[in-house]
Scaffold this motif. Sequence first.
Motif, PDB file in Angstrom:
ATOM      1  N   GLN A 205       0.809  -1.220   0.000  1.00 26.66           N
ATOM      2  CA  GLN A 205       0.000   0.000   0.000  1.00 26.66           C
ATOM      3  C   GLN A 205       0.839   1.265   0.000  1.00 26.66           C
ATOM      4  O   GLN A 205       0.413   2.294  -0.528  1.00 26.66           O
ATOM      5  CB  GLN A 205      -0.952  -0.020   1.193  1.00 26.66           C
ATOM      6  N   GLU A 206       2.029   1.226   0.581  1.00 26.36           N
ATOM      7  CA  GLU A 206       2.900   2.394   0.552  1.00 26.36           C
ATOM      8  C   GLU A 206       3.385   2.696  -0.859  1.00 26.36           C
ATOM      9  O   GLU A 206       3.814   3.811  -1.149  1.00 26.36           O
ATOM     10  CB  GLU A 206       4.093   2.190   1.482  1.00 26.36           C
ATOM     11  N   THR A 207       3.330   1.701  -1.742  1.00 21.76           N
ATOM     12  CA  THR A 207       3.708   1.903  -3.140  1.00 21.76           C
ATOM     13  C   THR A 207       2.474   2.003  -4.023  1.00 21.76           C
ATOM     14  O   THR A 207       2.544   1.789  -5.229  1.00 21.76           O
ATOM     15  CB  THR A 207       4.601   0.753  -3.618  1.00 21.76           C
ATOM     16  N   LYS A 208       1.316   2.342  -3.395  1.00 18.42           N
ATOM     17  CA  LYS A 208       0.031   2.492  -4.090  1.00 18.42           C
ATOM     18  C   LYS A 208      -0.379   1.212  -4.813  1.00 18.42           C
ATOM     19  O   LYS A 208      -1.037   1.228  -5.849  1.00 18.42           O
ATOM     20  CB  LYS A 208       0.086   3.652  -5.104  1.00 18.42           C
ATOM     21  N   GLY A 209       0.027   0.092  -4.219  1.00 20.69           N
ATOM     22  CA  GLY A 209      -0.364  -1.198  -4.769  1.00 20.69           C
ATOM     23  C   GLY A 209      -1.511  -1.795  -3.980  1.00 20.69           C
ATOM     24  O   GLY A 209      -2.200  -1.111  -3.214  1.00 20.69           O
ATOM     25  N   SER A 210      -1.724  -3.085  -4.161  1.00 18.68           N
ATOM     26  CA  SER A 210      -2.827  -3.806  -3.513  1.00 18.68           C
ATOM     27  C   SER A 210      -2.287  -5.035  -2.815  1.00 18.68           C
ATOM     28  O   SER A 210      -1.243  -5.586  -3.210  1.00 18.68           O
ATOM     29  CB  SER A 210      -3.859  -4.208  -4.571  1.00 18.68           C
ATOM     30  N   ASP A 211      -3.006  -5.500  -1.776  1.00 19.26           N
ATOM     31  CA  ASP A 211      -2.559  -6.734  -1.123  1.00 19.26           C
ATOM     32  C   ASP A 211      -2.768  -7.949  -2.014  1.00 19.26           C
ATOM     33  O   ASP A 211      -2.411  -9.065  -1.636  1.00 19.26           O
ATOM     34  CB  ASP A 211      -3.238  -6.929   0.241  1.00 19.26           C
ATOM     35  N   LEU A 212      -3.320  -7.767  -3.210  1.00 20.48           N
ATOM     36  CA  LEU A 212      -3.357  -8.847  -4.195  1.00 20.48           C
ATOM     37  C   LEU A 212      -1.949  -9.183  -4.678  1.00 20.48           C
ATOM     38  O   LEU A 212      -1.742 -10.214  -5.329  1.00 20.48           O
ATOM     39  CB  LEU A 212      -4.231  -8.448  -5.383  1.00 20.48           C
ATOM     40  N   GLN A 213      -0.977  -8.320  -4.358  1.00 20.74           N
ATOM     41  CA  GLN A 213       0.422  -8.587  -4.709  1.00 20.74           C
ATOM     42  C   GLN A 213       1.117  -9.477  -3.682  1.00 20.74           C
ATOM     43  O   GLN A 213       2.260  -9.875  -3.886  1.00 20.74           O
ATOM     44  CB  GLN A 213       1.186  -7.269  -4.831  1.00 20.74           C
ATOM     45  N   ILE A 214       0.437  -9.788  -2.572  1.00 18.75           N
ATOM     46  CA  ILE A 214       1.005 -10.694  -1.567  1.00 18.75           C
ATOM     47  C   ILE A 214       0.855 -12.122  -2.064  1.00 18.75           C
ATOM     48  O   ILE A 214      -0.257 -12.624  -2.232  1.00 18.75           O
ATOM     49  CB  ILE A 214       0.297 -10.528  -0.208  1.00 18.75           C
ATOM     50  N   LEU A 215       1.973 -12.785  -2.302  1.00 12.68           N
ATOM     51  CA  LEU A 215       1.931 -14.166  -2.772  1.00 12.68           C
ATOM     52  C   LEU A 215       1.679 -15.132  -1.626  1.00 12.68           C
ATOM     53  O   LEU A 215       0.953 -16.119  -1.774  1.00 12.68           O
ATOM     54  CB  LEU A 215       3.257 -14.527  -3.458  1.00 12.68           C
ATOM     55  N   MET A 216       2.294 -14.851  -0.480  1.00  9.62           N
ATOM     56  CA  MET A 216       2.180 -15.756   0.661  1.00  9.62           C
ATOM     57  C   MET A 216       2.476 -14.985   1.927  1.00  9.62           C
ATOM     58  O   MET A 216       3.341 -14.109   1.949  1.00  9.62           O
ATOM     59  CB  MET A 216       3.152 -16.927   0.515  1.00  9.62           C
ATOM     60  N   SER A 217       1.759 -15.305   2.997  1.00  7.76           N
ATOM     61  CA  SER A 217       1.997 -14.668   4.292  1.00  7.76           C
ATOM     62  C   SER A 217       1.574 -15.635   5.381  1.00  7.76           C
ATOM     63  O   SER A 217       0.388 -15.913   5.552  1.00  7.76           O
ATOM     64  CB  SER A 217       1.199 -13.366   4.393  1.00  7.76           C
ATOM     65  N   ALA A 218       2.545 -16.177   6.114  1.00  8.24           N
ATOM     66  CA  ALA A 218       2.224 -17.146   7.176  1.00  8.24           C
ATOM     67  C   ALA A 218       3.443 -17.356   8.054  1.00  8.24           C
ATOM     68  O   ALA A 218       4.573 -17.378   7.563  1.00  8.24           O
ATOM     69  CB  ALA A 218       1.783 -18.481   6.567  1.00  8.24           C
ATOM     70  N   GLY A 219       3.195 -17.511   9.361  1.00  7.71           N
ATOM     71  CA  GLY A 219       4.241 -17.916  10.291  1.00  7.71           C
ATOM     72  C   GLY A 219       5.455 -17.015  10.336  1.00  7.71           C
ATOM     73  O   GLY A 219       6.583 -17.484  10.518  1.00  7.71           O
ATOM     74  N   GLY A 220       5.253 -15.694  10.151  1.00 11.53           N
ATOM     75  CA  GLY A 220       6.374 -14.777  10.232  1.00 11.53           C
ATOM     76  C   GLY A 220       7.149 -14.621   8.939  1.00 11.53           C
ATOM     77  O   GLY A 220       8.178 -13.934   8.909  1.00 11.53           O
ATOM     78  N   VAL A 221       6.675 -15.236   7.843  1.00 11.42           N
ATOM     79  CA  VAL A 221       7.365 -15.183   6.552  1.00 11.42           C
ATOM     80  C   VAL A 221       6.383 -14.721   5.488  1.00 11.42           C
ATOM     81  O   VAL A 221       5.214 -15.097   5.503  1.00 11.42           O
ATOM     82  CB  VAL A 221       7.936 -16.566   6.177  1.00 11.42           C
ATOM     83  N   PHE A 222       6.861 -13.896   4.551  1.00 12.79           N
ATOM     84  CA  PHE A 222       5.985 -13.492   3.449  1.00 12.79           C
ATOM     85  C   PHE A 222       6.791 -13.310   2.170  1.00 12.79           C
ATOM     86  O   PHE A 222       8.005 -13.080   2.187  1.00 12.79           O
ATOM     87  CB  PHE A 222       5.226 -12.199   3.779  1.00 12.79           C
ATOM     88  N   TYR A 223       6.083 -13.450   1.050  1.00 16.91           N
ATOM     89  CA  TYR A 223       6.595 -13.118  -0.275  1.00 16.91           C
ATOM     90  C   TYR A 223       5.646 -12.100  -0.888  1.00 16.91           C
ATOM     91  O   TYR A 223       4.428 -12.303  -0.892  1.00 16.91           O
ATOM     92  CB  TYR A 223       6.657 -14.343  -1.187  1.00 16.91           C
ATOM     93  N   VAL A 224       6.198 -11.015  -1.429  1.00 14.72           N
ATOM     94  CA  VAL A 224       5.407  -9.946  -2.041  1.00 14.72           C
ATOM     95  C   VAL A 224       6.056  -9.573  -3.372  1.00 14.72           C
ATOM     96  O   VAL A 224       7.285  -9.569  -3.484  1.00 14.72           O
ATOM     97  CB  VAL A 224       5.355  -8.703  -1.119  1.00 14.72           C
ATOM     98  N   LEU A 225       5.239  -9.271  -4.370  1.00 10.32           N
ATOM     99  CA  LEU A 225       5.735  -8.751  -5.639  1.00 10.32           C
ATOM    100  C   LEU A 225       5.521  -7.242  -5.676  1.00 10.32           C
ATOM    101  O   LEU A 225       4.405  -6.763  -5.448  1.00 10.32           O
ATOM    102  CB  LEU A 225       5.005  -9.402  -6.814  1.00 10.32           C
TER     103      LEU A 225
END
Length: 705
Positions: A205-225
Amino acid sequence: MSKNEYQERADQVWAWLNQWMSSVFAAVSLGTLSVNGVGRLVQRQVVFASLALEQNPPEMPERFVPIHPSGMDVDFPVARSPSEESELLAVMRDVADRWKRLQGDAVVCTRHGLALLDAMASGVGLAFEDESESIVSLPQYLRTQVALQWAQEDGNVQLVYGDLSGIQKYIFRTAYSGKGVAKKLRARSFQILLLTRLVARFLCQETKGSDLQILMSAGGVFYVLLSPSVTIETLRNPIDTYLFSEFAGELALYTGTVIDTTIEMERSFSRLAQEAIQRAREEKEHPYMQQLQSHGHWEKDRMIRTQTGTTPRCAHCQRNPIREAERHVSEEERLCETCRALEELGKRLPHIHWISFSREPKGDFQFGVLGSVSLHETRPSVMEEDWFAINRPPDCLETDTIFWMNHYVPTYQRKPLSFSDIAGKEPLGYFKADVDHMGLMFAFGFSDDNRSTTSLQEYLALSETLDRFFTHHLQVLLEKEFPMVYSVFSGGDDVYLVGQASEVIQLATRLHDDFLRYTGSHPELSLSAGVAFVKPKQPLFKVTHDVESYLELAKEQPASSRRTRQMGGRNQVSVRGIPLEWDEWKRLLDMAQQVVNFLAEGTLSSNMWYRIMELVHSVVRRGNGTVSLQDGRTYEIFPKLDYEWRRNATESRHQPMVEWFRTLLALPDSDAVWIMENWKVLELFVKLISVRRLTQRQERGTFHG
């Protein structure tokens, strides 16, 4: 990206998705399943079918994902021929009918459209025409395409890997405070889950994007494009400042980034992910550099958190000052604002079915610059784009995005039970397990002669499929069959549970059997576990350390039955430090259940059993909890035990049990290790029977051997 650029990108992504699906619906209306010259819709096999580490793996029978999702639990694979084309066409016609009803702006329609596909077409796969990849999930494929299209810039995209470090210490430190651990523990675990998602969401969101760019988020680890033009260091500063201030350096965020083409991101995701992970690891050598330095020099005052004023410290975190309203309660119950909020969260968590995220400080729980979270028991009357349903509750619609998690805790009159109440008259059972070789599986499990990496769709499909098992399926199991088991955390590829010993014993076996069924008995996918039984008042942090060491033992030390076969560890359960193959464990439970039944019937004497218990415990007591092979009296016990069985177990139906017991009493020549391990199994056998007899008196279930 400006606000106008954000809306323009949102419109472009939705236009692409809508056009792509419209062409599918047009083909379906003509009775064909061909897709845009890309491939063909088919019933997909489970993701595990394409997984192998060996060069020439054994052939596995085909296992397909059910074409009609149950929605109430995970979908276990079916071993049969794929569905007829007419079934797939009917599913896609239903999707088309509901797709036409999507309403809202571009972001909402995109979110709801992807949720609709997840709900109705999870069994539909896409087989590519060039056969360059294995068949992928249609919903998964479209979700990754949406993320790539949103983030790409001139055909390039930036992958961000994030790792919240210090999680376990933070979660279990609350156990030192003693009282009310059950309420605090799950709340802290849930807090980490929310915090991980909020950090990933903040970056988008700070880059005016969407959380649809979150590939994975679980257990303290995430991947975002993100867009390749984004500088992650600039985004990190407010996050690090918040974490440093709120958690006093106990939690820290480490990130690694890599930029490549969208094509390479899809094809070689595991390679790029490993590069990002390695960069995050290098950053761990210098935590909180921005917060601890100024103009290249260390700021020593920032390294020490001094206590100001005379306000007492929180009894739970031992860090923050207590609330003013807490001054008149007992010292062990005085809490700071954060810990009081977490305690309230622990009370509410079992009944929460809806969750929303906001950048505004208007929610139930505040996370500083990252935003806030609101929790609800029923479906909100006004749905915003940031609302999620937890585990598809009864009032959930097919267009609602699902937040999969296991948040089960035993309750009475809507209040979480303490660990003492959960145990009842039994010991507490602790169970910690994870999937073996998962790092190798993600990196090389989908490799073949034509490629040596894992694609984006394969990587996420494997991750999400395993996560669904340890979140949603385990939640269903606990609710329906194991109500006295507390979920400390579960998700990804691991799980940690605490509960009544008898239920933990049953659940360990059930979870292993379900995992085999879920993976189609894949020969290279296995579960290792550690199990401990202790009194309810034992310090949680100490038992956690013990059960973790048992899990490592299961992975590293082969059971004695494996030595003659020259096998290693893994795919085992270590119970109180005794590594056993899963079949051995089930056999041990079966034998223990037989003894309990014979004692209940009176065909075995209770006096005889007490004498056996005393013989076993006498050796353990002499060795201060271990078996002393230097003590000659240890060897004297074996013939005495054999005598008790021969004298009392005289009926023919006793004989299988007696023969099994005698194999433990055999004394191989000069094999001290063998004797030691057999003795430990005897001690465990006695313990299991004691637990089971306590359970029988409380009129609970039976072992599942």
